[in-house]
Design a protein around this motif. Structure first.
Motif, short mmCIF file in Angstrom:
data_model
loop_
_atom_site.label_atom_id
_atom_site.label_comp_id
_atom_site.label_asym_id
_atom_site.label_seq_id
_atom_site.Cartn_x
_atom_site.Cartn_y
_atom_site.Cartn_z
N ALA A 26 0.83 -1.17 0.05
CA ALA A 26 0.09 0.01 -0.20
C ALA A 26 0.82 1.26 -0.10
N ARG A 27 2.02 1.35 0.76
CA ARG A 27 2.77 2.32 0.71
C ARG A 27 3.58 2.71 -0.59
N LEU A 28 4.01 1.62 -1.23
CA LEU A 28 4.40 1.80 -2.52
C LEU A 28 3.60 2.41 -3.54
N GLU A 29 2.35 1.67 -3.34
CA GLU A 29 1.23 2.14 -4.46
C GLU A 29 1.00 3.61 -4.09
N LYS A 35 3.80 10.05 -7.16
CA LYS A 35 4.89 10.40 -8.31
C LYS A 35 4.04 10.51 -9.80
N ASN A 36 3.03 9.63 -10.03
CA ASN A 36 2.29 9.95 -11.35
C ASN A 36 1.51 11.09 -11.21
N HIS A 37 0.82 11.63 -10.13
CA HIS A 37 0.24 12.75 -9.97
C HIS A 37 1.01 14.07 -10.28
N GLY A 38 2.04 13.91 -9.87
CA GLY A 38 3.11 14.96 -9.72
C GLY A 38 3.73 15.21 -11.43
N ASN A 39 3.75 13.95 -12.22
CA ASN A 39 4.02 13.96 -13.44
C ASN A 39 2.81 14.67 -14.35
#
Length: 49
Positions: A26-29, A35-39
Motif C-alpha cells: 500500500a505504501r509503494l502504491e 509520483k504519477n500525479h506530480g508528472n
C-alpha cells in the motif's frame, strides 16, 4: 498466516509478516500514485508550441 516471533531479553514480539507485506504494498502504491500525479501536473503546466 505467516508470523515471526522475536525474543529480546524479557520482551517478546510477534510479527505478522502478511500484514507487513500488505502495508508495504500500500505504501509503494501510494508513492507511485503521488509520483504519477506530480508528472500529470507538470504536463498540464507545460506550454505547447
Amino acid at each position: 498466516m505467516n508470523t515471526k516471533l522475536i525474543i529480546e531479553g524479557n520482551d517478546v514480539y510477534e510479527i505478522d509478516e502478511d500484514c507487513l507485506r500488505c502495508k508495504e504494498k500500500a505504501r509503494l502504491e501510494e508513492e507511485q500514485r503521488k509520483k504519477n500525479h506530480g508528472n500529470e501536473t507538470l504536463v498540464k503546466n507545460q506550454v505547447v508550441h
